[in-house]
Design a protein around this motif. Structure first.
Motif, PDB file in Angstrom:
ATOM      1  N   THR A 303       0.829  -1.200   0.000  1.00  0.00           N
ATOM      2  CA  THR A 303       0.000   0.000   0.000  1.00  0.00           C
ATOM      3  C   THR A 303       0.871   1.260   0.000  1.00  0.00           C
ATOM      4  OG1 THR A 303      -0.082   0.215   2.401  1.00  0.00           O
ATOM      5  CG2 THR A 303      -1.761  -1.181   1.377  1.00  0.00           C
ATOM      6  N   GLN A 304       0.205   2.394  -0.176  1.00  0.00           N
ATOM      7  CA  GLN A 304       0.897   3.682  -0.114  1.00  0.00           C
ATOM      8  C   GLN A 304       0.798   4.257   1.300  1.00  0.00           C
ATOM      9  OE1 GLN A 304      -1.768   4.968  -3.261  1.00  0.00           O
ATOM     10  NE2 GLN A 304      -0.005   5.654  -4.469  1.00  0.00           N
ATOM     11  N   ALA A 305       1.680   5.205   1.611  1.00  0.00           N
ATOM     12  CA  ALA A 305       1.638   5.847   2.926  1.00  0.00           C
ATOM     13  C   ALA A 305       1.687   7.354   2.762  1.00  0.00           C
ATOM     14  CB  ALA A 305       2.803   5.376   3.787  1.00  0.00           C
ATOM     15  N   CYS A 306       1.254   8.040   3.795  1.00  0.00           N
ATOM     16  CA  CYS A 306       1.136   9.490   3.715  1.00  0.00           C
ATOM     17  C   CYS A 306       1.503  10.089   5.068  1.00  0.00           C
ATOM     18  CB  CYS A 306      -0.315   9.785   3.341  1.00  0.00           C
ATOM     19  SG  CYS A 306      -0.789  11.479   3.443  1.00  0.00           S
ATOM     20  N   LEU A 307       2.254  11.186   5.036  1.00  0.00           N
ATOM     21  CA  LEU A 307       2.655  11.853   6.276  1.00  0.00           C
ATOM     22  C   LEU A 307       2.231  13.308   6.210  1.00  0.00           C
ATOM     23  CD1 LEU A 307       4.320  12.185   8.943  1.00  0.00           C
ATOM     24  CD2 LEU A 307       6.353  12.434   7.533  1.00  0.00           C
ATOM     25  N   MET A 308       1.433  13.726   7.150  1.00  0.00           N
ATOM     26  CA  MET A 308       0.927  15.095   7.132  1.00  0.00           C
ATOM     27  C   MET A 308       1.507  15.905   8.282  1.00  0.00           C
ATOM     28  SD  MET A 308      -2.975  16.307   7.178  1.00  0.00           S
ATOM     29  CE  MET A 308      -3.253  17.023   8.753  1.00  0.00           C
ATOM     30  N   ALA A 309       1.999  17.106   7.964  1.00  0.00           N
ATOM     31  CA  ALA A 309       2.597  17.974   8.981  1.00  0.00           C
ATOM     32  C   ALA A 309       1.823  19.286   9.033  1.00  0.00           C
ATOM     33  CB  ALA A 309       4.056  18.235   8.638  1.00  0.00           C
ATOM     34  N   PHE A 373      -5.706   8.499  -3.836  1.00  0.00           N
ATOM     35  CA  PHE A 373      -4.649   7.490  -3.809  1.00  0.00           C
ATOM     36  C   PHE A 373      -5.123   6.242  -4.532  1.00  0.00           C
ATOM     37  CE2 PHE A 373      -3.901  10.273  -0.283  1.00  0.00           C
ATOM     38  CZ  PHE A 373      -2.535  10.286  -0.087  1.00  0.00           C
ATOM     39  N   ARG A 374      -4.165   5.459  -4.947  1.00  0.00           N
ATOM     40  CA  ARG A 374      -4.564   4.179  -5.517  1.00  0.00           C
ATOM     41  C   ARG A 374      -4.921   3.227  -4.384  1.00  0.00           C
ATOM     42  NH1 ARG A 374      -1.519  -0.120  -9.052  1.00  0.00           N
ATOM     43  NH2 ARG A 374      -3.327  -1.481  -9.273  1.00  0.00           N
ATOM     44  N   ASN A 375      -4.059   3.232  -3.379  1.00  0.00           N
ATOM     45  CA  ASN A 375      -4.244   2.264  -2.315  1.00  0.00           C
ATOM     46  C   ASN A 375      -3.536   2.769  -1.057  1.00  0.00           C
ATOM     47  OD1 ASN A 375      -4.619   0.049  -0.770  1.00  0.00           O
ATOM     48  ND2 ASN A 375      -3.352  -1.334  -2.012  1.00  0.00           N
ATOM     49  N   LEU A 376      -4.218   3.676  -0.349  1.00  0.00           N
ATOM     50  CA  LEU A 376      -3.594   4.275   0.826  1.00  0.00           C
ATOM     51  C   LEU A 376      -3.793   3.375   2.046  1.00  0.00           C
ATOM     52  CD1 LEU A 376      -2.203   6.697   2.198  1.00  0.00           C
ATOM     53  CD2 LEU A 376      -4.477   7.659   2.570  1.00  0.00           C
ATOM     54  N   PHE A 387      -6.315  17.957  15.754  1.00  0.00           N
ATOM     55  CA  PHE A 387      -6.835  16.933  14.881  1.00  0.00           C
ATOM     56  C   PHE A 387      -7.766  16.014  15.648  1.00  0.00           C
ATOM     57  CE2 PHE A 387      -6.484  14.056  11.265  1.00  0.00           C
ATOM     58  CZ  PHE A 387      -6.530  15.008  10.253  1.00  0.00           C
ATOM     59  N   GLY A 388      -9.016  16.386  15.677  1.00  0.00           N
ATOM     60  CA  GLY A 388      -9.982  15.684  16.517  1.00  0.00           C
ATOM     61  C   GLY A 388     -10.627  14.487  15.842  1.00  0.00           C
ATOM     62  N   VAL A 389     -11.569  13.915  16.569  1.00  0.00           N
ATOM     63  CA  VAL A 389     -12.234  12.695  16.128  1.00  0.00           C
ATOM     64  C   VAL A 389     -12.820  12.833  14.722  1.00  0.00           C
ATOM     65  CG1 VAL A 389     -14.043  11.056  16.694  1.00  0.00           C
ATOM     66  CG2 VAL A 389     -12.820  12.217  18.509  1.00  0.00           C
ATOM     67  N   ALA A 390     -13.526  13.929  14.508  1.00  0.00           N
ATOM     68  CA  ALA A 390     -14.218  14.099  13.233  1.00  0.00           C
ATOM     69  C   ALA A 390     -13.226  14.177  12.075  1.00  0.00           C
ATOM     70  CB  ALA A 390     -15.072  15.353  13.276  1.00  0.00           C
ATOM     71  N   GLN A 391     -12.118  14.915  12.301  1.00  0.00           N
ATOM     72  CA  GLN A 391     -11.130  15.039  11.239  1.00  0.00           C
ATOM     73  C   GLN A 391     -10.459  13.704  10.949  1.00  0.00           C
ATOM     74  OE1 GLN A 391      -9.909  18.075  13.730  1.00  0.00           O
ATOM     75  NE2 GLN A 391      -9.319  19.434  12.065  1.00  0.00           N
ATOM     76  N   ARG A 392     -10.175  12.974  12.022  1.00  0.00           N
ATOM     77  CA  ARG A 392      -9.570  11.661  11.821  1.00  0.00           C
ATOM     78  C   ARG A 392     -10.501  10.777  11.008  1.00  0.00           C
ATOM     79  NH1 ARG A 392      -9.090   9.823  17.299  1.00  0.00           N
ATOM     80  NH2 ARG A 392      -9.059  11.920  18.133  1.00  0.00           N
ATOM     81  N   ALA A 393     -11.776  10.858  11.365  1.00  0.00           N
ATOM     82  CA  ALA A 393     -12.744  10.010  10.683  1.00  0.00           C
ATOM     83  C   ALA A 393     -12.793  10.302   9.182  1.00  0.00           C
ATOM     84  CB  ALA A 393     -14.124  10.191  11.308  1.00  0.00           C
ATOM     85  N   ARG A 394     -12.553  11.552   8.833  1.00  0.00           N
ATOM     86  CA  ARG A 394     -12.570  11.900   7.402  1.00  0.00           C
ATOM     87  C   ARG A 394     -11.491  11.182   6.615  1.00  0.00           C
ATOM     88  NH1 ARG A 394     -12.065  17.821   5.632  1.00  0.00           N
ATOM     89  NH2 ARG A 394     -11.371  16.772   3.752  1.00  0.00           N
ATOM     90  N   LEU A 395     -10.379  10.923   7.296  1.00  0.00           N
ATOM     91  CA  LEU A 395      -9.262  10.265   6.624  1.00  0.00           C
ATOM     92  C   LEU A 395      -9.634   8.869   6.137  1.00  0.00           C
ATOM     93  CD1 LEU A 395      -6.353  11.099   9.058  1.00  0.00           C
ATOM     94  CD2 LEU A 395      -6.980  12.255   6.951  1.00  0.00           C
ATOM     95  N   TRP A 396     -10.570   8.268   6.862  1.00  0.00           N
ATOM     96  CA  TRP A 396     -10.887   6.887   6.533  1.00  0.00           C
ATOM     97  C   TRP A 396     -11.447   6.735   5.136  1.00  0.00           C
ATOM     98  CZ3 TRP A 396     -13.954   5.110  11.413  1.00  0.00           C
ATOM     99  CH2 TRP A 396     -13.194   5.412  12.545  1.00  0.00           C
ATOM    100  N   THR A 397     -12.078   7.800   4.671  1.00  0.00           N
ATOM    101  CA  THR A 397     -12.704   7.697   3.360  1.00  0.00           C
ATOM    102  C   THR A 397     -11.680   7.749   2.244  1.00  0.00           C
ATOM    103  OG1 THR A 397     -12.963  10.073   3.263  1.00  0.00           O
ATOM    104  CG2 THR A 397     -14.767   8.823   4.227  1.00  0.00           C
ATOM    105  N   LYS A 398     -10.421   7.894   2.616  1.00  0.00           N
ATOM    106  CA  LYS A 398      -9.359   7.972   1.603  1.00  0.00           C
ATOM    107  C   LYS A 398      -9.084   6.618   0.965  1.00  0.00           C
ATOM    108  CE  LYS A 398      -8.326  12.092   1.363  1.00  0.00           C
ATOM    109  NZ  LYS A 398      -8.225  12.667   0.042  1.00  0.00           N
ATOM    110  N   ASN A 399      -9.706   5.593   1.461  1.00  0.00           N
ATOM    111  CA  ASN A 399      -9.478   4.267   0.912  1.00  0.00           C
ATOM    112  C   ASN A 399     -10.742   3.447   1.149  1.00  0.00           C
ATOM    113  OD1 ASN A 399      -7.533   2.631  -0.419  1.00  0.00           O
ATOM    114  ND2 ASN A 399      -7.373   1.393   1.442  1.00  0.00           N
ATOM    115  N   THR A 400     -10.983   2.436   0.326  1.00  0.00           N
ATOM    116  CA  THR A 400     -12.200   1.651   0.529  1.00  0.00           C
ATOM    117  C   THR A 400     -12.195   1.002   1.905  1.00  0.00           C
ATOM    118  OG1 THR A 400     -11.092   0.320  -1.137  1.00  0.00           O
ATOM    119  CG2 THR A 400     -13.363   0.938  -1.584  1.00  0.00           C
TER     120      THR A 400
END
Ligand code: ADP
Ligand code: MG
Length: 683
Positions: A303-309, A373-376, A387-400
């Motif tokens: 899979t791919q990986a991502c680092l956010m600062a 992403f192709r496969n995050l 970076f609260g719960v809601a924002q974290r939850a949004r990340l999940w949609t970045k991949n199936t």
């Protein structure tokens, strides 16, 4: 109350229902058990007291809006003035001379004479007077002017409570019994009109516990439901990326803590459940390397990986360190920020979708919807206090299947706060610094001792070391701050003519910021004069001295973060806190604590005690779904723990809260969440 007063209450305090009124608690209490004597009044800041006596005269002065009513009040020991500016006609008709009253208010002294403004006046023995402990309620100016007082509230509450024959219990009996809590009626009665200090304490305990318990129950239920229903990516393999890097390219041996944390993360990713983990490690503890190694595990599993600062500077720095380390292994790393050019962006887009880009590093730009992403498989969030719960939850949609999430922070969060803000996360801690580090020496210096500071800077520069000089830049004060920053810069250039000085602040264009930061990072500049844009993450190990100007204007956690920019190599480092001589006592305490310890947890704890949790680096916005009403995360740590343990025990025994004795819990949670922001919803 009558429609007029009801409307006022709604407008001023949002109180509409009995429930609202019952839960409008006093902020503190006054002791009305004793009568004080006017001769005994003394001091500039007296508490509210009650006096028993008679009005000798009444006197109306002034006209129109300036009218005031003054009563001369005597208790036999002395006299004071009692003054009203409002409702004069009404009062003039109701209060009489030569009648005994109990007057309650805050005495102030003017020209040798004591007075009270807008006190409460009761007949002796009337409810309200001499009744023991009385609540003082938060009121607005308008309410006060319209004749509302603390007494209005306690009377209203007492009326409501005595009129309610049934008052539904809001906690299950088994919990009340287990912790020996007051029932809801007793708790409400005693929070408003305590029968004794002990009962007040028990009332507080019950109400705080209840508030924290439902919060913890909500968090824990959410976390458990998530981990049981959310499918996670299964990463069973440690493969060539991880192994090659580990054996051939690791720049230094890992510390024990780094190894342990990597193991924890690796085990998490191999369960088939989605990982949601918080990695806490003090500044300089080596979190970046942990992020890299665990990203390589994601790569090993296809899979791919991502680092956010959080900032462009930090993203760029991560990109440079990481791409340098893994370039020889053929890992494709790219940087994406707000200032990435279109062409480069298009290339990133293509490589992200065809899968040839392995690691994407960047600012918030990386989680925008348009980034596909192709496969995050794995996202690392670095240094994001917001970076609260809601924002974290949004990340999940970045991949199936939702990617694994690792949140890294160097702002040590006091335990109680972490349990709440990050209550749904598993926690790993790096509690060890790389070997050879010497604790930073911190000194407090007054502005007039600047010469000594400059001498110190000079010594470090002659040794070939680099120096940070940090200025505050605060929105409310922006113009002034920018000016002192500029002046400071010119001053430094003048004083250290033989050295190169870089200059950095948040208002600059991104390219300019990058350029200045690069000058310093590559040692083309010896001194960096800057605002707090370098607060998090920046890593220049050759920098050994940091001077913080106007340090009294910074919070403890922020000072700790800033100081973490030095002491990153093997050299003895220094942090000099400049301040004016005249500072408030609390401020001095704060700065002295900085000179006494470098332990981030101790500092975070102290910061929270001093400032309250609301101010801690925006942590509040990051995850707590509502304002706590009565509990205080800074001071109620033990109750937080108890509430959490209780919530966990309830869910352990009855995961879906289906048992009859828990039906109340389900109802209460539903009621609460309809009233609160629905934080657990995934958008
Ligand atoms: P932080 O946890 O504050 O993000 P960094 O990851 O920036 O810390 O690391 C701080 C410094 O420590 C860097 O210069 C890094 O190269 C160095 N470092 C990290 N791990 C080790 C280690 N195991 N041994 C020695 N130095 C290390
Ligand atoms: Mg870091």
């Amino acid at each position: 109350m009558g429609p007029k007063r009801a409307e006022l209450l709604d407008k001023n305090l949002g109180i509409r229902t009995y429930h609202d009124l019952l839960y409008h608690f006093p902020t503190h209490y006054v002791d009305r058990t004793t009568i004080r004597r006017i001769v005994d009044f003394q001091g500039a800041d007296m508490p509210s007291v009650q006096v028993r006596g008679r009005f000798v005269t009444f006197n109306v002065q002034g006209e129109g809006a300036k009218t005031r009513l003054t009563g001369l009040f005597s208790d036999g020991s002395g006299v004071m003035e009692v003054v009203w500016f409002q409702r004069i006609k009404f009062l003039r008709e109701h209060y009489h001379t030569n009648t005994e009253y109990v007057v309650f208010g805050k005495p102030t002294q003017f020209n040798g004479r004591w007075s009270m403004v807008h006190p409460e006046v009761d007949a002796p023995g009337a409810p309200g007077a001499q009744e023991g402990f009385r609540g003082v309620y938060p009121l607005t100016e308008q309410l006060r002017n319209r004749g509302f007082s603390s007494k209005t509230f306690s009377t209203a509450v007492t009326t409501i409570l005595s009129g309610m024959t049934v008052l539904s219990e809001t906690l299950p009996q088994h919990i009340i019994a287990r912790h020996n809590l007051l029932g809801i009626r007793d708790a409400l009665v005693n929070i408003h009109t305590p029968s004794s200090p002990q009962m007040l304490e028990r009332a507080r305990m019950r109400l705080k516990f209840e508030e924290l318990f439902y919060l913890q129950l909500d968090i824990q239920r959410y976390a458990r439901r998530r981990s049981s229903t959310t499918q996670g990516l299964y990463f069973p393999r440690i493969g060539k990326f991880f192994n090659t890097f580990y054996s051939d390219f690791l720049p230094f041996p890992l510390t024990g803590a780094q190894k342990r944390v990597i193991k924890e993360i690796r085990a998490d990713m191999a369960t088939g459940r989605q990982m949601n983990r918080l990695l806490q490690g003090d500044v300089g503890s080596g979190k970046t390397l942990v992020a890299l190694l665990t990203m390589l595990i994601a790569l090993d599993n296809g899979t791919q990986a991502c680092l956010m600062a959080p900032t462009e500077i930090l993203a760029t720095q991560h990109f440079e360190t990481i791409s340098k380390m893994v370039a020889p292994m053929g890992v494709n790393v790219k940087l994406l920020t707000g200032s990435t050019r279109r062409k480069a962006r298009e290339e990133i887009d293509t490589q992200l979708t065809d899968g040839s880009l392995h690691i994407l590093i960047g600012t918030h730009a990386v989680i925008e919807d348009r980034v596909r992403f192709r496969n995050l498989g794995f996202i690392v969030i670095d240094e994001q206090h917001r970076f609260g719960v809601a924002q974290r939850a949004r990340l999940w949609t970045k991949n199936t299947t939702p990617p694994h999430v690792l949140v890294m922070t160097a702002t040590p969060i006091p335990r109680t706060l972490a349990m709440t803000v990050y209550g749904d996360l598993d926690v790993s801690v790096i509690d060890e610094l790389p070997p050879g580090r010497k604790p930073v020496q911190t000194l407090l210096r007054y502005d007039e001792e600047r010469f000594a500071t400059y001498q110190g800077i000079g010594r470090q520069l002659r040794k070939g070391r680099q120096v940070y000089i940090v200025y505050p830049l605060i929105k409310e004060n922006e113009k002034l701050d920018l000016r002192s920053l500029e002046e400071g810069y010119e001053n430094i250039c003048d004083t250290f003519r033989d050295y190169r000085v870089a200059y950095l602040h948040g208002k600059m264009r991104p390219e300019e910021k990058d350029y200045q930061m690069q000058l310093f990072a590559t040692h083309q500049a010896d001194i960096l004069v800057s605002t707090t844009v370098i607060e998090v993450g920046v890593n220049v190990p050759n920098a050994t001295t940091m001077v913080i100007e106007n340090s009294e204007r910074f919070g403890l956690s922020q000072l700790h973060q800033l100081r973490g920019r030095v002491g990153r190599g093997g050299e003895q480092s220094y942090c000099i806190l400049m301040t004016k001589r005249k500072i408030a006592k609390d401020t001095r305490k704060r700065l002295e604590l900085m000179t006494a310890t470098t332990d981030g947890f101790e500092i975070a704890e102290a910061d929270m005690q001093m400032r309250g949790p609301g101010d801690i680096e925006g942590t509040m916005q990051s995850g707590i779904p509502f304002d706590l009403h009565i509990a205080n995360l800074a001071t109620d740590g033990q109750i937080v723990q108890l509430a959490r343990d209780t919530a966990c025990a309830v869910l352990d025994a009855d995961p879906s809260l289906a048992a009859p004795e828990n039906s109340l819990l389900v109802r209460q949670l539903a009621l609460l969440s309809s009233r609160l922001k629905d934080w657990s919803r995934i958008s």
